[in-house]
Design a protein around this motif. Structure first.
Motif, PDB file in Angstrom:
ATOM      1  N   ALA A 230     105.295 108.565 -51.914  1.00  0.00           N
ATOM      2  CA  ALA A 230     105.005 109.740 -51.094  1.00  0.00           C
ATOM      3  C   ALA A 230     104.012 109.344 -50.014  1.00  0.00           C
ATOM      4  CB  ALA A 230     104.412 110.849 -51.961  1.00  0.00           C
ATOM      5  N   PHE A 231     103.896 110.188 -49.002  1.00  0.00           N
ATOM      6  CA  PHE A 231     102.819 109.988 -48.050  1.00  0.00           C
ATOM      7  C   PHE A 231     102.089 111.297 -47.835  1.00  0.00           C
ATOM      8  CE2 PHE A 231     106.381 110.741 -45.086  1.00  0.00           C
ATOM      9  CZ  PHE A 231     105.850 111.697 -44.242  1.00  0.00           C
ATOM     10  N   LEU A 232     100.840 111.168 -47.471  1.00  0.00           N
ATOM     11  CA  LEU A 232      99.974 112.302 -47.202  1.00  0.00           C
ATOM     12  C   LEU A 232      99.304 112.058 -45.861  1.00  0.00           C
ATOM     13  CD1 LEU A 232      97.558 114.048 -49.593  1.00  0.00           C
ATOM     14  CD2 LEU A 232      96.694 113.192 -47.459  1.00  0.00           C
ATOM     15  N   ARG A 233      99.393 113.043 -44.991  1.00  0.00           N
ATOM     16  CA  ARG A 233      98.725 112.972 -43.700  1.00  0.00           C
ATOM     17  C   ARG A 233      97.620 114.005 -43.730  1.00  0.00           C
ATOM     18  NH1 ARG A 233      99.619 115.661 -38.949  1.00  0.00           N
ATOM     19  NH2 ARG A 233     101.495 116.644 -39.790  1.00  0.00           N
ATOM     20  N   SER A 234      96.420 113.608 -43.294  1.00  0.00           N
ATOM     21  CA  SER A 234      95.280 114.513 -43.363  1.00  0.00           C
ATOM     22  C   SER A 234      94.372 114.314 -42.164  1.00  0.00           C
ATOM     23  CB  SER A 234      94.490 114.272 -44.656  1.00  0.00           C
ATOM     24  OG  SER A 234      93.948 112.966 -44.667  1.00  0.00           O
ATOM     25  N   SER A 235      93.361 115.176 -42.109  1.00  0.00           N
ATOM     26  CA  SER A 235      92.279 115.006 -41.143  1.00  0.00           C
ATOM     27  C   SER A 235      90.971 115.183 -41.906  1.00  0.00           C
ATOM     28  CB  SER A 235      92.386 116.026 -40.011  1.00  0.00           C
ATOM     29  OG  SER A 235      92.287 117.339 -40.528  1.00  0.00           O
ATOM     30  N   SER A 236      89.912 114.581 -41.386  1.00  0.00           N
ATOM     31  CA  SER A 236      88.601 114.724 -42.025  1.00  0.00           C
ATOM     32  C   SER A 236      87.546 114.938 -40.948  1.00  0.00           C
ATOM     33  CB  SER A 236      88.262 113.498 -42.867  1.00  0.00           C
ATOM     34  OG  SER A 236      88.176 112.342 -42.065  1.00  0.00           O
ATOM     35  N   THR A 237      86.544 115.704 -41.307  1.00  0.00           N
ATOM     36  CA  THR A 237      85.410 115.926 -40.417  1.00  0.00           C
ATOM     37  C   THR A 237      84.136 115.909 -41.244  1.00  0.00           C
ATOM     38  OG1 THR A 237      85.612 118.322 -40.648  1.00  0.00           O
ATOM     39  CG2 THR A 237      86.690 117.325 -38.745  1.00  0.00           C
TER      40      THR A 237
ATOM     41  N   VAL B 190      87.845 103.219 -56.272  1.00  0.00           N
ATOM     42  CA  VAL B 190      88.751 102.119 -56.624  1.00  0.00           C
ATOM     43  C   VAL B 190      89.777 102.546 -57.677  1.00  0.00           C
ATOM     44  CG1 VAL B 190      88.839  99.815 -57.677  1.00  0.00           C
ATOM     45  CG2 VAL B 190      87.165 100.318 -55.894  1.00  0.00           C
ATOM     46  N   ARG B 191      89.385 103.413 -58.599  1.00  0.00           N
ATOM     47  CA  ARG B 191      90.342 103.846 -59.642  1.00  0.00           C
ATOM     48  C   ARG B 191      91.511 104.635 -59.062  1.00  0.00           C
ATOM     49  NH1 ARG B 191      90.263 109.049 -60.831  1.00  0.00           N
ATOM     50  NH2 ARG B 191      88.388 110.240 -60.385  1.00  0.00           N
ATOM     51  N   LEU B 192      91.372 105.114 -57.830  1.00  0.00           N
ATOM     52  CA  LEU B 192      92.430 105.883 -57.182  1.00  0.00           C
ATOM     53  C   LEU B 192      93.468 104.999 -56.494  1.00  0.00           C
ATOM     54  CD1 LEU B 192      90.146 108.633 -55.620  1.00  0.00           C
ATOM     55  CD2 LEU B 192      91.586 108.840 -57.666  1.00  0.00           C
ATOM     56  N   TYR B 193      93.180 103.704 -56.381  1.00  0.00           N
ATOM     57  CA  TYR B 193      94.063 102.764 -55.694  1.00  0.00           C
ATOM     58  C   TYR B 193      94.942 101.990 -56.675  1.00  0.00           C
ATOM     59  CZ  TYR B 193      91.903 103.050 -51.019  1.00  0.00           C
ATOM     60  OH  TYR B 193      91.492 103.455 -49.778  1.00  0.00           O
ATOM     61  N   THR B 194      96.107 101.558 -56.181  1.00  0.00           N
ATOM     62  CA  THR B 194      96.958 100.648 -56.943  1.00  0.00           C
ATOM     63  C   THR B 194      96.351  99.247 -56.906  1.00  0.00           C
ATOM     64  OG1 THR B 194      98.299 100.111 -54.996  1.00  0.00           O
ATOM     65  CG2 THR B 194      99.070 101.949 -56.384  1.00  0.00           C
ATOM     66  N   ASP B 195      96.769  98.390 -57.810  1.00  0.00           N
ATOM     67  CA  ASP B 195      96.240  97.017 -57.845  1.00  0.00           C
ATOM     68  C   ASP B 195      96.592  96.228 -56.583  1.00  0.00           C
ATOM     69  OD1 ASP B 195      95.042  97.424 -60.297  1.00  0.00           O
ATOM     70  OD2 ASP B 195      96.698  96.546 -61.444  1.00  0.00           O
ATOM     71  N   ASP B 196      97.721  96.557 -55.963  1.00  0.00           N
ATOM     72  CA  ASP B 196      98.144  95.834 -54.757  1.00  0.00           C
ATOM     73  C   ASP B 196      97.852  96.631 -53.483  1.00  0.00           C
ATOM     74  OD1 ASP B 196     100.021  97.842 -55.101  1.00  0.00           O
ATOM     75  OD2 ASP B 196     101.736  96.571 -54.624  1.00  0.00           O
ATOM     76  N   ALA B 197      96.857  97.500 -53.541  1.00  0.00           N
ATOM     77  CA  ALA B 197      96.521  98.388 -52.426  1.00  0.00           C
ATOM     78  C   ALA B 197      96.180  97.634 -51.153  1.00  0.00           C
ATOM     79  CB  ALA B 197      95.342  99.276 -52.818  1.00  0.00           C
TER      80      ALA B 197
ATOM     81  N   PHE C 266      97.919 108.268 -45.796  1.00  0.00           N
ATOM     82  CA  PHE C 266      97.899 107.668 -47.128  1.00  0.00           C
ATOM     83  C   PHE C 266      99.346 107.495 -47.586  1.00  0.00           C
ATOM     84  CE2 PHE C 266      94.039 110.204 -46.854  1.00  0.00           C
ATOM     85  CZ  PHE C 266      93.069 109.436 -47.464  1.00  0.00           C
ATOM     86  N   VAL C 267      99.672 106.331 -48.120  1.00  0.00           N
ATOM     87  CA  VAL C 267     100.949 106.114 -48.789  1.00  0.00           C
ATOM     88  C   VAL C 267     100.608 106.008 -50.268  1.00  0.00           C
ATOM     89  CG1 VAL C 267     102.946 104.593 -49.081  1.00  0.00           C
ATOM     90  CG2 VAL C 267     101.931 104.907 -46.808  1.00  0.00           C
ATOM     91  N   LEU C 268     101.257 106.828 -51.069  1.00  0.00           N
ATOM     92  CA  LEU C 268     100.964 106.867 -52.497  1.00  0.00           C
ATOM     93  C   LEU C 268     102.136 106.338 -53.301  1.00  0.00           C
ATOM     94  CD1 LEU C 268      99.639 109.666 -51.123  1.00  0.00           C
ATOM     95  CD2 LEU C 268      98.599 109.668 -53.377  1.00  0.00           C
ATOM     96  N   HIS C 269     101.809 105.694 -54.399  1.00  0.00           N
ATOM     97  CA  HIS C 269     102.818 105.187 -55.326  1.00  0.00           C
ATOM     98  C   HIS C 269     102.532 105.769 -56.699  1.00  0.00           C
ATOM     99  CE1 HIS C 269     104.758 102.120 -57.988  1.00  0.00           C
ATOM    100  NE2 HIS C 269     105.726 102.399 -57.151  1.00  0.00           N
ATOM    101  N   ARG C 270     103.570 106.195 -57.368  1.00  0.00           N
ATOM    102  CA  ARG C 270     103.435 106.747 -58.716  1.00  0.00           C
ATOM    103  C   ARG C 270     103.756 105.635 -59.705  1.00  0.00           C
ATOM    104  NH1 ARG C 270     103.997 112.265 -60.500  1.00  0.00           N
ATOM    105  NH2 ARG C 270     104.221 112.256 -62.753  1.00  0.00           N
ATOM    106  N   ASN C 271     102.760 105.240 -60.480  1.00  0.00           N
ATOM    107  CA  ASN C 271     103.014 104.253 -61.525  1.00  0.00           C
ATOM    108  C   ASN C 271     102.901 104.970 -62.858  1.00  0.00           C
ATOM    109  OD1 ASN C 271     100.274 104.610 -61.549  1.00  0.00           O
ATOM    110  ND2 ASN C 271      99.735 102.461 -61.406  1.00  0.00           N
ATOM    111  N   HIS C 272     103.998 105.028 -63.561  1.00  0.00           N
ATOM    112  CA  HIS C 272     104.133 105.760 -64.826  1.00  0.00           C
ATOM    113  C   HIS C 272     103.968 107.255 -64.559  1.00  0.00           C
ATOM    114  CE1 HIS C 272     104.291 101.879 -66.694  1.00  0.00           C
ATOM    115  NE2 HIS C 272     103.092 101.578 -66.228  1.00  0.00           N
ATOM    116  N   THR C 273     102.800 107.823 -64.802  1.00  0.00           N
ATOM    117  CA  THR C 273     102.634 109.264 -64.648  1.00  0.00           C
ATOM    118  C   THR C 273     101.562 109.642 -63.636  1.00  0.00           C
ATOM    119  OG1 THR C 273     101.011 109.319 -66.438  1.00  0.00           O
ATOM    120  CG2 THR C 273     103.318 109.682 -67.037  1.00  0.00           C
TER     121      THR C 273
END
Length: 173
Positions: free
Chosen positions: A123-130, A70-77, A150-157
């Motif tokens: 930013a966005f990140l495209r990945s695969s997992s196994t 959860v700490r890796l997500y934005t509040d409006d995730a 994944f779509v990522l947002h940078r808040n502050h740093t």
């Protein structure tokens, strides 16, 4: 004599201007190259930071660590798991992962396919997992193979997950 001084001043100004005119573009080209290198270093640093978010996600997911995820997500995730309701907002994301970790134990490895920084804050990140998913109720091990966006947002740093969706690449049972 005054007019001769004026002519000399004007001539010197024209000569200096011409000299500067050939010098300024060279300095400008150097500044542009330096700026391009700086931007390239910044983009490389941002991509490394984004990949680290994915590594943190993998570690937290495999540890069934709700708080860590959860700490890796934005509040409006927004989390869009397949064949499940969309989780909108951090509380819904938290509840979804809590429910997931009560039923499954995951052992996944993520591989980055693409990182694209589209602006200073997005930013966005495209990945695969196994890996495997173990059903806690009966110990059944299920193969897991997905592709993710994944779509990522940078808040502050700090980069955080703003949107996440994945789907299985395994054949239908």
């Amino acid at each position: 004599m005054t007019s001769r001084r004026t002519v000399l001043r004007k001539s010197a100004a024209v000569t200096l201007g011409a000299a500067l005119g050939t010098f300024v573009p060279a300095a400008s080209a150097e500044a542009q190259t330096s700026d391009a290198h700086r931007q390239n270093r910044l983009k490389t640093q941002q991509c490394a930071e984004i990949v680290e978010v994915l590594k943190d996600y993998e570690r937290s997911l495999n540890a069934s660590d709700v708080a860590g995820v959860v700490r890796l997500y934005t509040d409006d995730a927004v989390f869009l798991p397949p064949q499940a309701p969309t989780a909108v907002g951090i509380d819904a994301v938290r509840a979804t992962y809590a429910g997931l970790f009560q039923t499954l134990r995951l052992d996944l490895t993520f591989e980055v396919a693409e990182v694209n920084v589209v602006s200073p804050d997005w930013a966005f990140l495209r990945s695969s997992s196994t890996g495997t998913a173990i059903v806690l109720a009966n110990g059944t091990q299920l193969p897991s193979s997905n592709h993710e966006l994944f779509v990522l947002h940078r808040n502050h740093t700090q980069w955080k997950l703003a949107r996440y969706s994945f789907s299985s690449v395994l054949p239908a049972a």
